[in-house]
Design a protein around this motif. Structure first.
Motif, PDB file in Angstrom:
ATOM      1  N   ASP A 124      32.164  29.010  38.321  1.00 45.14           N
ATOM      2  CA  ASP A 124      33.571  28.645  38.237  1.00 45.14           C
ATOM      3  C   ASP A 124      34.010  27.956  39.520  1.00 45.14           C
ATOM      4  O   ASP A 124      33.340  28.037  40.546  1.00 45.14           O
ATOM      5  N   LYS A 125      35.150  27.288  39.473  1.00 43.43           N
ATOM      6  CA  LYS A 125      35.669  26.579  40.642  1.00 43.43           C
ATOM      7  C   LYS A 125      37.031  27.134  41.028  1.00 43.43           C
ATOM      8  O   LYS A 125      37.903  27.295  40.165  1.00 43.43           O
ATOM      9  N   PRO A 126      37.220  27.429  42.319  1.00 44.44           N
ATOM     10  CA  PRO A 126      38.530  27.932  42.764  1.00 44.44           C
ATOM     11  C   PRO A 126      39.656  26.991  42.332  1.00 44.44           C
ATOM     12  O   PRO A 126      39.528  25.768  42.400  1.00 44.44           O
ATOM     13  N   GLY A 127      40.716  27.589  41.830  1.00 40.24           N
ATOM     14  CA  GLY A 127      41.886  26.825  41.408  1.00 40.24           C
ATOM     15  C   GLY A 127      41.918  26.519  39.925  1.00 40.24           C
ATOM     16  O   GLY A 127      42.982  26.271  39.369  1.00 40.24           O
ATOM     17  N   HIS A 172      42.268  33.275  36.158  1.00 37.64           N
ATOM     18  CA  HIS A 172      42.289  34.422  35.244  1.00 37.64           C
ATOM     19  C   HIS A 172      41.343  35.517  35.728  1.00 37.64           C
ATOM     20  O   HIS A 172      41.670  36.704  35.679  1.00 37.64           O
ATOM     21  N   ARG A 173      40.178  35.096  36.198  1.00 39.55           N
ATOM     22  CA  ARG A 173      39.204  36.057  36.729  1.00 39.55           C
ATOM     23  C   ARG A 173      39.754  36.745  37.963  1.00 39.55           C
ATOM     24  O   ARG A 173      39.645  37.959  38.116  1.00 39.55           O
ATOM     25  N   GLU A 174      40.330  35.950  38.863  1.00 41.42           N
ATOM     26  CA  GLU A 174      40.917  36.507  40.082  1.00 41.42           C
ATOM     27  C   GLU A 174      42.056  37.474  39.771  1.00 41.42           C
ATOM     28  O   GLU A 174      42.294  38.419  40.512  1.00 41.42           O
ATOM     29  N   ALA A 175      42.752  37.233  38.668  1.00 41.32           N
ATOM     30  CA  ALA A 175      43.848  38.112  38.267  1.00 41.32           C
ATOM     31  C   ALA A 175      43.341  39.440  37.706  1.00 41.32           C
ATOM     32  O   ALA A 175      44.106  40.386  37.589  1.00 41.32           O
ATOM     33  N   GLY A 176      42.024  39.500  37.372  1.00 43.68           N
ATOM     34  CA  GLY A 176      41.451  40.764  36.923  1.00 43.68           C
ATOM     35  C   GLY A 176      40.796  40.756  35.567  1.00 43.68           C
ATOM     36  O   GLY A 176      40.314  41.797  35.113  1.00 43.68           O
ATOM     37  N   ALA A 177      40.756  39.626  34.870  1.00 45.87           N
ATOM     38  CA  ALA A 177      40.107  39.592  33.561  1.00 45.87           C
ATOM     39  C   ALA A 177      38.636  39.982  33.699  1.00 45.87           C
ATOM     40  O   ALA A 177      37.951  39.522  34.601  1.00 45.87           O
TER      41      ALA A 177
END
Length: 164
Positions: A45-48, A54-59
């Motif tokens: 994946d690529k930041p931003g 979505h992953r960073e949010a916890g998915a």
């Protein structure tokens, strides 16, 4: 599905051999899948990007789907990585699953061994290694395959798993 592995030290030529083998096997009409074991972290994946956010949010899982391909990413937060058998169960049916790495897992495999790397062979300690692919003559009780002849290696694998 038949499962067969290619193992060896980093820089030995596993990926190059597998790339050639996959091209040869698919040209023969076989459906081939590959599972690679990596010892280091990676991120497809690529930041931003939306999926990254979505992953960073916890998915826990994120599926990306296009008309050309799809991928399912699973975040292993505070969990052990899956066992090979768990991943094999998730694969779509195919004729042959090739494994890159997984040198400690129990399945038939070929060791890619380049004496010029100065690393000891793995085959004396691993009874699941059924042949050695090398770019030089080596003293080995197992069948020795020419690392520079992917067709010979592919034929050996097919015969070993009963697809030839």
């Amino acid at each position: 599905m038949k499962v067969f592995g290619i193992c060896g030290y980093s820089g030995s030529g596993k990926t190059t051999l597998l790339e050639a083998m996959i091209a040869l096997l698919t040209a023969r009409g076989l459906k081939v899948s590959l599972i690679k074991h990596a010892h280091h972290g990676f991120d497809i994946d690529k930041p931003g990007k939306d999926s990254w956010r979505h992953r960073e949010a916890g998915a826990g899982e994120i599926a990306l789907i296009t008309d050309k391909r799809w991928v399912l990413m699973h975040e292993a937060r505070n969990e052990e990585p899956p066992q090979l058998v768990d991943i094999l169960e998730r694969l779509s049916p195919c004729d042959l699953v090739l494994l890159e790495g997984f040198k400690r897992a129990v399945h038939p495999k070929i060791e890619v061994h380049r004496p010029s790397l100065g690393k000891p062979p793995v085959w004396p300690e691993d009874c699941d290694i059924v042949a050695v692919a090398s770019d030089q003559a080596i003293d080995c009780a197992l069948p020795r395959l020419d690392l520079n002849d992917p067709e010979q290696v592919a034929d050996f694998v097919l015969k070993h798993v009963g697809l030839k």
